[in-house]
Motif scaffolding. Structure first.
Motif, short mmCIF file in Angstrom:
data_model
loop_
_atom_site.label_atom_id
_atom_site.label_comp_id
_atom_site.label_asym_id
_atom_site.label_seq_id
_atom_site.Cartn_x
_atom_site.Cartn_y
_atom_site.Cartn_z
N ASP A 67 0.15 5.08 -7.66
CA ASP A 67 1.57 5.07 -7.29
C ASP A 67 1.86 4.01 -6.24
O ASP A 67 3.01 3.59 -6.08
CB ASP A 67 2.00 6.45 -6.77
CG ASP A 67 1.97 7.51 -7.86
OD1 ASP A 67 2.37 7.19 -8.99
OD2 ASP A 67 1.55 8.64 -7.57
N PHE A 68 0.85 3.60 -5.50
CA PHE A 68 0.99 2.53 -4.51
C PHE A 68 0.63 1.17 -5.11
O PHE A 68 1.33 0.17 -4.89
CB PHE A 68 0.08 2.79 -3.31
CG PHE A 68 0.55 3.87 -2.39
CD1 PHE A 68 1.41 3.58 -1.34
CD2 PHE A 68 0.15 5.17 -2.58
CE1 PHE A 68 1.85 4.58 -0.48
CE2 PHE A 68 0.58 6.19 -1.73
CZ PHE A 68 1.43 5.88 -0.68
N THR A 114 10.30 2.13 -1.87
CA THR A 114 9.97 3.49 -1.45
C THR A 114 8.91 4.10 -2.35
O THR A 114 8.94 3.92 -3.57
CB THR A 114 11.22 4.39 -1.48
OG1 THR A 114 12.21 3.85 -0.58
CG2 THR A 114 10.89 5.81 -1.03
N VAL A 115 7.99 4.81 -1.71
CA VAL A 115 7.07 5.70 -2.42
C VAL A 115 7.43 7.12 -1.99
O VAL A 115 7.38 7.44 -0.80
CB VAL A 115 5.60 5.41 -2.07
CG1 VAL A 115 4.69 6.46 -2.70
CG2 VAL A 115 5.20 4.02 -2.52
N VAL A 167 7.17 5.14 3.09
CA VAL A 167 6.36 6.20 2.49
C VAL A 167 7.03 7.51 2.88
O VAL A 167 6.81 8.03 3.98
CB VAL A 167 4.90 6.13 2.98
CG1 VAL A 167 4.06 7.17 2.23
CG2 VAL A 167 4.33 4.74 2.77
N GLY A 178 2.41 -1.93 -8.21
CA GLY A 178 3.13 -0.87 -7.53
C GLY A 178 3.91 -1.36 -6.33
O GLY A 178 3.82 -2.54 -5.94
N THR A 213 0.82 12.68 -5.61
CA THR A 213 0.83 11.22 -5.49
C THR A 213 -0.61 10.70 -5.55
O THR A 213 -1.52 11.25 -4.92
CB THR A 213 1.47 10.79 -4.17
OG1 THR A 213 2.82 11.26 -4.13
CG2 THR A 213 1.48 9.27 -4.02
#
Length: 377
Positions: free
Chosen positions: A183-184, A172-173, A215, A201, A179
Motif C-alpha cells: 500500500d506504500f 494519503t495512505v 499516513v 504506491g 494495511t
C-alpha cells in the motif's frame, strides 16, 4: 480614483491616505484584488469570495467587485453574480501594495479569526492558533525544515483537514490493521491483455515528486509495515522496492511525512519506534468557538463540551467532535432541529448512548430519541 473607496489614487495605483477604521485606505479593495489575482482561473460568487477573505460585509465585497468590473479589472457574470479577474486586473493588482494587517478591535471575535484555506475537495479550513502563528503556517514551516509531525487527538477534530489545507500536493495512505507494505510501495495490477504492470504506491510517488505524504491513522498499521517509512524519513531518504527489481528510490526536495494518531481508538498503538521518528507532536482538539461560528447551535456545542469532559474523566468512551457537530448543523438545515438531535444521539456507540441522550436533553430541554424509522403512515 480608487473604484472601491472613491478616494484619490497615486501614480502607482494605490489609494492615498485618509482617515479610516484603523486599516489603510482601500484595504478591502486591495484584499479582493489580491485574492482574485492569486486565483486567476477561478470564477467567484460574491459569498464565496467574502468567506475566502474573511470580510465582514458581503455587500462591501460586492461593491468592490462591481467597481473593479467597471474599471475593466474583473469580468462580471450574472445569474448569480460571479467575478473573475482580467489580465488588466492582474497587472493592476501587481502594482498595488499588499493589504495591511487589520487593526483588531478590542474584544472582537472577528479579530481572532484567520482567513480560511481551501481544501482539495473545495471545503474551507479555518486555521487555528499554534506557536505564535496558525497551524497551517506552522506545518508549512516544519516541512521546509524537514521536521516530521505527528498529529494526535480524537477522531473528527480536523487532523486530516488541517494537513489537506496546509499541503495542496498531499498524497494519503489510510491506515488500517490490514494495511500492507504494498500500500506504500506499489503492486502489480492485471492488464486487459492478461499481462501485469507495476504501479508505484503513494510513498514512492511522494518521494519522486517531492510531495507531502499523510499516513492517516498510522497507529492502526502493523509496526512491521510502518518500518517501510523509516529509511525515507531519516538521513538516508532512500528506500528499496523489494517486489520490483529491488529498485532504489531517492527522495526529492519537498518530500515530507506527517502522520495522524487517534489515542484511545481500539487497535491504535503508538510504538516508541514510530513516536521517535516524529520530532514534533501536536494535539488537535475541537475548536468550540469555530463550531459556533460555522452555525452549530450553542446547546449542541455545550452538550459536546460536557460529554468531552466525561470522556477525559473516563466516564464515556465517545464524545462529539467538530466532525459530528458540523454534521449536526447540516442535518438541522436539511431536516430540522429534532432530526438533527436524534441523529446525533444515534451516532453515539450503544454503550455511551444514554449519556449522550442525557446531555442533549439537558441542554436542549426536550426529550431525545435516536433517529429511528417509524410506522408507515
Amino acid at each position: 480614483m480608487d473604484p472601491a473607496t472613491s478616494t484619490p489614487i497615486t501614480g502607482d495605483g494605490s489609494p492615498t491616505p485618509e482617515p479610516g477604521d484603523g486599516r489603510r485606505p482601500g484595504y478591502l479593495y486591495r484584499q479582493v484584488a489580491a485574492h482574485l489575482a492569486a486565483n486567476p482561473d477561478q470564477v467567484f460568487k460574491v459569498g464565496e469570495l467574502t468567506t475566502a477573505i474573511a470580510a465582514r460585509s458581503t455587500g462591501a465585497v460586492f461593491e468592490a467587485l462591481k467597481k473593479m468590473a467597471a474599471a475593466g479589472y474583473a469580468a462580471h457574470q450574472t445569474g448569480p453574480h460571479r467575478f473573475q479577474i482580467t489580465q488588466a486586473g492582474i497587472d493592476a493588482a501587481g502594482a498595488m501594495p499588499p493589504p495591511a494587517p487589520r487593526t483588531p478591535r478590542q474584544g472582537s471575535r472577528g479579530a481572532r479569526r484567520r482567513h480560511p484555506v481551501a481544501r482539495p475537495n473545495g471545503d474551507l479550513y479555518f486555521p487555528r492558533k499554534l506557536a505564535g502563528a496558525t497551524d497551517v503556517d506552522v506545518l508549512r514551516r516544519l516541512r521546509e525544515k524537514r521536521i516530521p509531525v505527528l498529529l494526535y487527538g480524537p477522531p473528527g477534530t480536523g487532523k486530516t483537514a488541517l494537513v489537506e489545507a496546509a499541503f495542496p500536493d498531499l498524497l494519503t495512505v489510510a491506515g488500517t490493521g490490514d494495511t500492507v507494505v504494498e500500500d506504500f510501495l506499489g503492486n502489480f495490477i492485471p492488464l486487459p491483455d492478461g499481462g501485469f504492470e507495476f504501479v508505484y504506491g503513494p510513498l514512492v510517488t511522494a518521494m519522486r515528486e517531492g510531495r507531502a505524504l499523510l499516513v492517516d491513522d498510522a497507529t492502526l498499521i502493523p509496526p512491521k509495515v510502518l518500518a517501510v517509512l523509516y529509511p525515507a524519513m531519516d538521513g538516508r531518504r532512500v528506500i528499496t522496492i523489494p517486489g520490483y527489481r529491488n529498485e532504489h528510490v531517492e527522495a526529492c526536495d519537498g518530500f515530507y511525512v506527517v502522520a495522524g494518531h487517534n489515542p484511545g481508538v481500539h487497535g491504535a498503538i503508538l510504538t516508541e519506534a514510530l513516536a521517535s521518528r516524529f520530532d514534533v507532536h501536536i494535539e488537535v482538539t475541537t475548536d468550540w468557538d469555530l463550531a459556533r461560528h460555522l452555525g452549530v447551535p450553542s446547546p449542541a456545542v455545550q452538550a459536546a463540551i460536557a460529554l468531552n469532559a466525561d470522556l477525559a474523566a473516563g466516564r464515556v468512551s465517545w464524545a462529539p467532535q467538530l466532525r459530528e457537530l458540523l454534521g449536526f448543523a447540516r442535518v438541522r438545515k436539511t431536516l430540522g432541529l429534532a432530526a438533527a438531535i436524534g441523529n446525533l444521539a444515534g451516532r453515539a456507540p450503544e454503550d455511551d448512548r444514554p449519556a449522550v441522550v442525557a446531555a442533549l436533553q439537558q441542554h436542549f430541554g426536550a426529550d431525545v430519541t435516536a433517529l429511528t424509522l417509524g410506522k408507515q403512515r
